[in-house]
Design a protein around this motif. Sequence first.
Motif, PDB file in Angstrom:
ATOM      1  N   TRP A   1      61.234  37.238  33.213  1.00 59.21           N
ATOM      2  CA  TRP A   1      61.845  38.556  33.145  1.00 59.21           C
ATOM      3  C   TRP A   1      61.035  39.508  34.010  1.00 59.21           C
ATOM      4  CZ3 TRP A   1      60.637  36.173  28.298  1.00 59.21           C
ATOM      5  CH2 TRP A   1      59.336  36.370  27.874  1.00 59.21           C
ATOM      6  N   GLU A   2      61.591  40.698  34.218  1.00 55.26           N
ATOM      7  CA  GLU A   2      60.945  41.688  35.068  1.00 55.26           C
ATOM      8  C   GLU A   2      59.989  42.540  34.234  1.00 55.26           C
ATOM      9  OE1 GLU A   2      62.431  45.377  37.798  1.00 55.26           O
ATOM     10  OE2 GLU A   2      63.622  43.536  37.815  1.00 55.26           O
ATOM     11  N   GLY A   3      58.905  42.960  34.857  1.00 52.95           N
ATOM     12  CA  GLY A   3      57.925  43.795  34.163  1.00 52.95           C
ATOM     13  C   GLY A   3      58.365  45.246  34.072  1.00 52.95           C
ATOM     14  N   LEU A   4      57.613  46.018  33.321  1.00 52.19           N
ATOM     15  CA  LEU A   4      57.932  47.425  33.102  1.00 52.19           C
ATOM     16  C   LEU A   4      57.077  48.361  33.928  1.00 52.19           C
ATOM     17  CD1 LEU A   4      57.954  47.296  29.196  1.00 52.19           C
ATOM     18  CD2 LEU A   4      59.916  47.166  30.717  1.00 52.19           C
ATOM     19  N   THR A   5      56.215  47.843  34.763  1.00 52.30           N
ATOM     20  CA  THR A   5      55.191  48.668  35.382  1.00 52.30           C
ATOM     21  C   THR A   5      55.077  48.420  36.876  1.00 52.30           C
ATOM     22  OG1 THR A   5      52.862  49.225  35.276  1.00 52.30           O
ATOM     23  CG2 THR A   5      53.419  46.947  34.866  1.00 52.30           C
TER      24      THR A   5
ATOM     25  N   HIS B   1      53.547  39.691  29.260  1.00 49.77           N
ATOM     26  CA  HIS B   1      52.941  39.667  30.595  1.00 49.77           C
ATOM     27  C   HIS B   1      53.046  38.272  31.213  1.00 49.77           C
ATOM     28  CE1 HIS B   1      49.163  40.608  33.237  1.00 49.77           C
ATOM     29  NE2 HIS B   1      50.255  40.447  33.961  1.00 49.77           N
TER      30      HIS B   1
END
Length: 143
Positions: free
Chosen positions: A72-76, A64
Amino acid sequence: MAGALGSQYLGGLYPCEMCMWQRWPHYAAIVVALLSFVAKPARVPLIWLAALLIAVSGAIGAFHAGVEYGWWEGLTRCATTFGASGGSTLDSIMNAPLIRCDVAPWHFLGISLAGWNAIVSLGGALLIAVLMRKAPSNRDWRP
């Protein structure tokens, strides 16, 4: 958990979805640690499990924090506090603040809450592991 819940309910820092992900392993670790006091024969494996759960929360916190710092890009998707304010359902939807997972609402020493969770949780899990390995009564349970 006291810090997370205090910052939410006393400080008004509403959690995003990824913040909530970090809480679940801590809740489980609390339950497992409490069980270790009553389940004497399973005490050592339960303590190891609690340490693992704390480390999982720290790993989620590290991920997070990376999202917050743009590594990096989040998953949500972002989360809202729908239902937190009471009133009618429509009013709650219209007035719910959008809580972004990629923006840290608070920093201390340049580190976000997710970053602090990563540091404290991973460090705490490591400390538990070191202490468990040093305890003479736990030699049969070393991983």
